[in-house]
Design a protein around this motif. Structure first.
Motif, PDB file in Angstrom:
ATOM      1  N   MET A   1       0.870  -1.181   0.000  1.00 40.77           N
ATOM      2  CA  MET A   1       0.000   0.000   0.000  1.00 40.77           C
ATOM      3  C   MET A   1       0.911   1.235   0.000  1.00 40.77           C
ATOM      4  N   GLU A   2       0.687   2.130  -0.945  1.00 45.46           N
ATOM      5  CA  GLU A   2       1.476   3.353  -1.051  1.00 45.46           C
ATOM      6  C   GLU A   2       0.933   4.398  -0.110  1.00 45.46           C
ATOM      7  N   LEU A   3       1.932   5.198   0.526  1.00 44.03           N
ATOM      8  CA  LEU A   3       1.501   6.272   1.430  1.00 44.03           C
ATOM      9  C   LEU A   3       0.834   7.380   0.668  1.00 44.03           C
ATOM     10  N   SER A   4       1.275   7.557  -0.538  1.00 48.72           N
ATOM     11  CA  SER A   4       0.721   8.677  -1.302  1.00 48.72           C
ATOM     12  C   SER A   4      -0.711   8.432  -1.677  1.00 48.72           C
ATOM     13  N   SER A   5      -1.107   7.106  -1.636  1.00 45.22           N
ATOM     14  CA  SER A   5      -2.495   6.824  -2.032  1.00 45.22           C
ATOM     15  C   SER A   5      -3.462   7.166  -0.932  1.00 45.22           C
ATOM     16  N   ALA A   6      -2.965   7.363   0.320  1.00 41.47           N
ATOM     17  CA  ALA A   6      -3.860   7.714   1.426  1.00 41.47           C
ATOM     18  C   ALA A   6      -4.183   9.182   1.387  1.00 41.47           C
ATOM     19  N   PRO A   7      -5.391   9.551   1.567  1.00 37.44           N
ATOM     20  CA  PRO A   7      -5.754  10.974   1.574  1.00 37.44           C
ATOM     21  C   PRO A   7      -5.139  11.669   2.782  1.00 37.44           C
ATOM     22  N   GLN A   8      -4.733  12.903   2.572  1.00 39.68           N
ATOM     23  CA  GLN A   8      -4.127  13.703   3.649  1.00 39.68           C
ATOM     24  C   GLN A   8      -5.221  14.469   4.364  1.00 39.68           C
ATOM     25  N   PRO A   9      -5.297  14.286   5.661  1.00 43.31           N
ATOM     26  CA  PRO A   9      -6.321  15.026   6.398  1.00 43.31           C
ATOM     27  C   PRO A   9      -5.922  16.478   6.557  1.00 43.31           C
ATOM     28  N   SER A  10      -6.950  17.193   6.835  1.00 40.98           N
ATOM     29  CA  SER A  10      -6.687  18.620   7.080  1.00 40.98           C
ATOM     30  C   SER A  10      -5.983  18.776   8.408  1.00 40.98           C
ATOM     31  N   GLY A  11      -5.151  19.745   8.573  1.00 46.27           N
ATOM     32  CA  GLY A  11      -4.390  19.973   9.807  1.00 46.27           C
ATOM     33  C   GLY A  11      -2.919  20.157   9.463  1.00 46.27           C
ATOM     34  N   ASP A  12      -2.085  19.793  10.430  1.00 47.20           N
ATOM     35  CA  ASP A  12      -0.646  19.970  10.290  1.00 47.20           C
ATOM     36  C   ASP A  12      -0.092  18.850   9.437  1.00 47.20           C
ATOM     37  N   PRO A  13       0.490  19.141   8.220  1.00 46.83           N
ATOM     38  CA  PRO A  13       1.039  18.100   7.337  1.00 46.83           C
ATOM     39  C   PRO A  13       2.208  17.402   7.979  1.00 46.83           C
ATOM     40  N   ALA A  14       3.000  18.068   8.773  1.00 51.79           N
ATOM     41  CA  ALA A  14       4.182  17.432   9.369  1.00 51.79           C
ATOM     42  C   ALA A  14       3.790  16.320  10.319  1.00 51.79           C
ATOM     43  N   ARG A  15       2.796  16.603  11.147  1.00 51.27           N
ATOM     44  CA  ARG A  15       2.320  15.544  12.062  1.00 51.27           C
ATOM     45  C   ARG A  15       1.756  14.336  11.308  1.00 51.27           C
ATOM     46  N   TRP A  16       1.067  14.591  10.225  1.00 54.12           N
ATOM     47  CA  TRP A  16       0.466  13.482   9.476  1.00 54.12           C
ATOM     48  C   TRP A  16       1.542  12.608   8.897  1.00 54.12           C
ATOM     49  N   ARG A  17       2.647  13.238   8.330  1.00 55.75           N
ATOM     50  CA  ARG A  17       3.724  12.432   7.746  1.00 55.75           C
ATOM     51  C   ARG A  17       4.459  11.646   8.842  1.00 55.75           C
ATOM     52  N   GLN A  18       4.628  12.271  10.013  1.00 54.79           N
ATOM     53  CA  GLN A  18       5.290  11.559  11.112  1.00 54.79           C
ATOM     54  C   GLN A  18       4.480  10.313  11.517  1.00 54.79           C
ATOM     55  N   ARG A  19       3.208  10.462  11.553  1.00 54.70           N
ATOM     56  CA  ARG A  19       2.353   9.314  11.917  1.00 54.70           C
ATOM     57  C   ARG A  19       2.443   8.220  10.878  1.00 54.70           C
ATOM     58  N   GLN A  20       2.481   8.598   9.612  1.00 57.99           N
ATOM     59  CA  GLN A  20       2.574   7.591   8.553  1.00 57.99           C
ATOM     60  C   GLN A  20       3.880   6.823   8.645  1.00 57.99           C
ATOM     61  N   ARG A  21       4.969   7.482   8.968  1.00 59.31           N
ATOM     62  CA  ARG A  21       6.250   6.790   9.096  1.00 59.31           C
ATOM     63  C   ARG A  21       6.211   5.790  10.264  1.00 59.31           C
ATOM     64  N   ARG A  22       5.610   6.231  11.379  1.00 54.93           N
ATOM     65  CA  ARG A  22       5.519   5.302  12.519  1.00 54.93           C
ATOM     66  C   ARG A  22       4.662   4.066  12.191  1.00 54.93           C
ATOM     67  N   LEU A  23       3.624   4.262  11.411  1.00 52.04           N
ATOM     68  CA  LEU A  23       2.765   3.125  11.036  1.00 52.04           C
ATOM     69  C   LEU A  23       3.497   2.119  10.175  1.00 52.04           C
ATOM     70  N   GLN A  24       4.487   2.648   9.382  1.00 51.56           N
ATOM     71  CA  GLN A  24       5.229   1.746   8.507  1.00 51.56           C
ATOM     72  C   GLN A  24       6.308   0.960   9.236  1.00 51.56           C
ATOM     73  N   ARG A  25       6.617   1.309  10.486  1.00 49.32           N
ATOM     74  CA  ARG A  25       7.626   0.576  11.231  1.00 49.32           C
ATOM     75  C   ARG A  25       7.128  -0.862  11.497  1.00 49.32           C
ATOM     76  N   PRO A  26       8.004  -1.862  11.362  1.00 47.73           N
ATOM     77  CA  PRO A  26       7.585  -3.276  11.610  1.00 47.73           C
ATOM     78  C   PRO A  26       7.199  -3.495  13.065  1.00 47.73           C
ATOM     79  N   GLU A  27       6.137  -4.308  13.257  1.00 42.89           N
ATOM     80  CA  GLU A  27       5.652  -4.603  14.617  1.00 42.89           C
ATOM     81  C   GLU A  27       6.647  -5.524  15.300  1.00 42.89           C
ATOM     82  N   PRO A  28       6.899  -5.364  16.563  1.00 40.09           N
ATOM     83  CA  PRO A  28       7.818  -6.243  17.267  1.00 40.09           C
ATOM     84  C   PRO A  28       7.391  -7.697  17.152  1.00 40.09           C
TER      85      PRO A  28
END
Length: 522
Positions: free
Chosen positions: A1-28
């Motif tokens: 699944m591409e990150l760019s395919s997810a719609p960007q919510p309104s608000g702070d773009p920096a916080r949204w990108r930070q959250r997306q990176r954390r979601l992509q981290r492998p689960e322990p």
């Protein structure tokens, strides 16, 4: 699944990108091993395998296929139980708390914190969509399982559960549910016939052994006892009787070969022409010439034009007939034989009947009761009760019988009576005596009852005997008279009544004739 395919919510773009990176981290690895596959993996498995999903992307792949199989018609109750366990396991895996992703933003419904975001706040479980529905479905299947507990695990339930799905239900209830609500078909109760079969086999074996028991009694050198006969007769009464056509034909063929009653038992112009020197039956050295006077008394040939008769009754005079209520049954026969002009009028008719086609007359009765026909009017009146029956006399057995017998002929002719007089042929009686001597009946002379029964077997297809009972009591030990009209005993040693009756019992057990032992069914 591409990150760019997810719609960007309104608000702070920096916080949204930070959250997306954390979601992509492998689960322990520990978390993955403890939780199993995630909802996303389930969705991806469903999409990859192409299996149809049930209730959304949270249920697919292997679980989706299993769930779909669960709701297809099962063939037995064990399948329903296995399906219910699968749904419960799936619900437990699906509805466990999922690891909360880190949330630094204010995306509603994700991570910790409430409202517009922040790092603080209370913890909240992430429940997957449709989990409640799956739990409800699992409970429903458990209820259905309880409903099916009556189903035997070793018997297929398809005949009870499967119905035609194309059949319309007017009430909107599913066919499977209708069948579940219907009561179980009754289990057929098997009749345990083992005892009955064994009892029938024992009775059959006992009936077969009666022949040998009777032979043993018949061959005793000492005088037989009444009680021995009565015990055997009691056992015979418990055995079913059936006419045996082959036995009947064989016995009749033997009688015909020996004696030929149809042609010979009556003296006729055909078998005794004028000029014949006829020998007497008992006094065989004595003869009587057949002249014109005797010849014209004889019928031209045998007079029984309706031979063979279908149903014949031979009615003896035994005291066993008293209170037997056999009269109506006797009168239904096609041909009825009687012996020695017994009384048939009045109250006795209910027990002995009144129909008579042939009746014998012992010349001794003419001498004793009617004083050698000096009481001619009384004799004619008594004979009138027999209608147009044949009167059969042994005119040529002894020389002393000839005179009274010829007198009976002339008396009835003078009174223009309806009855016709016939005379026993002495040669037939002699041959018949020899026949029964080979069977063990070594009497000085046969009884009239045995003579008439022998004639009936040749003249008739079915023969039944009534009133043949040479005993002083019944099988219930009730005393009875010798005759149903008196208690005069026969001359001692003249007839062999027990041995004659043994022959009747043999013929009865072989299905040749039938003996009536007691009361008739009304």
């Amino acid at each position: 699944m591409e990150l760019s395919s997810a719609p960007q919510p309104s608000g702070d773009p920096a916080r949204w990108r930070q959250r997306q990176r954390r979601l992509q981290r492998p689960e322990p690895a520990a978390a993955r091993s403890a939780s199993g596959r995630t909802g996303g993996e389930l969705g991806e498995s469903s999409s990859a395998s192409g299996a149809p999903s049930f209730g959304g992307p949270w249920l697919g792949g292997e679980e989706g296929a299993r769930t779909q199989l669960l709701f297809s018609p099962r063939q037995d109750c064990a399948g329903w139980a296995q399906g219910a366990q699968s749904v419960r396991a799936l619900a437990a895996r699906c509805c466990r708390p999922s690891p909360p992703p880190l949330n630094t933003g204010g995306v509603r419904g994700y991570g910790r914190g409430g409202g517009g975001g922040g790092s603080g706040g209370s913890s909240e479980l992430g429940v997957r969509p449709g989990c409640a529905l799956l739990s409800l479905l699992s409970s429903l299947l458990l209820l259905l399982l309880l409903r099916l507990l009556w189903c035997p695990t070793d018997a297929p339930a398809r005949s009870r559960l499967l119905v035609d799905e194309s059949e319309e239900d007017p009430q909107g209830t599913s066919p499977a549910l209708r069948m579940l609500r219907s009561p179980a078909p009754p289990v057929p109760r098997t009749t345990n016939s083992t005892y009955l079969d064994e009892k029938s086999l024992q009775l059959t074996e006992k009936c077969k052994n009666l022949q040998s028991d009777l032979n043993s009694l018949f061959n005793r050198t000492k005088r037989q006892k009444e009680d021995d006969y009565l015990q055997i007769i009691t056992d015979i009464q418990n055995c079913p009787w059936k006419r045996q056509a082959e036995e009947y034909e064989n016995f009749r063929a033997k009688l015909t070969s020996c004696c030929d009653a149809i042609q010979n038992f009556v003296v006729s112009q055909n078998n005794t022409p004028v000029g014949t020197n006829m020998s007497y039956e008992v006094e065989s050295k004595r003869t009587i010439p057949i002249g014109e006077n005797i010849f014209h008394m004889l019928p031209a040939s045998q007079p029984f034009v309706e031979y063979p008769y279908n149903q014949c009754a031979v009615v003896g005079n035994g005291g066993i007939l008293n209170n037997s209520l056999c009269g109506a049954e006797i009168d239904k026969f096609d041909f009825v034989f009687r012996c020695n002009i017994p009384p048939i009028n009045g109250n006795v008719s209910k027990d002995v009947g009144s129909k008579t086609n042939l009746v014998t007359i012992n010349p001794s009765i003419i001498n004793q009761k009617y004083q050698n026909l000096k009481k001619k009017a009384e004799f004619v009146q008594d004979i009138a009760t027999y209608g147009d029956a044949f009167l059969l006399l042994p005119a040529f057995s002894y020389r002393a019988n000839t005179g009274p017998s010829l007198k009976v002929y002339h008396t009835l002719r003078e009174s223009k009576a309806r009855q016709k007089v016939l005379f026993f042929h002495p040669k037939y009686l002699k041959q018949l005596g020899l026949f029964w001597r080979t069977k063990g009946v070594d009497a000085y002379r046969l009884s009239t009852g045995l003579m008439i029964a022998s004639i009936a077997v040749e003249m008739c297809e079915n023969v039944k005997l009534y009133g043949f009972w040479p005993f002083s009591k019944t099988v219930e030990n009730t005393p009875i008279s010798h005759h149903y009209y008196d208690n005069k005993l026969p001359k001692r040693g003249f007839h062999k009544m027990p041995k004659e009756y043994s022959q009747f019992l043999h013929l009865h057990m072989k299905g040749i004739i039938k003996l009536q032992f007691g009361k008739c069914e009304t």
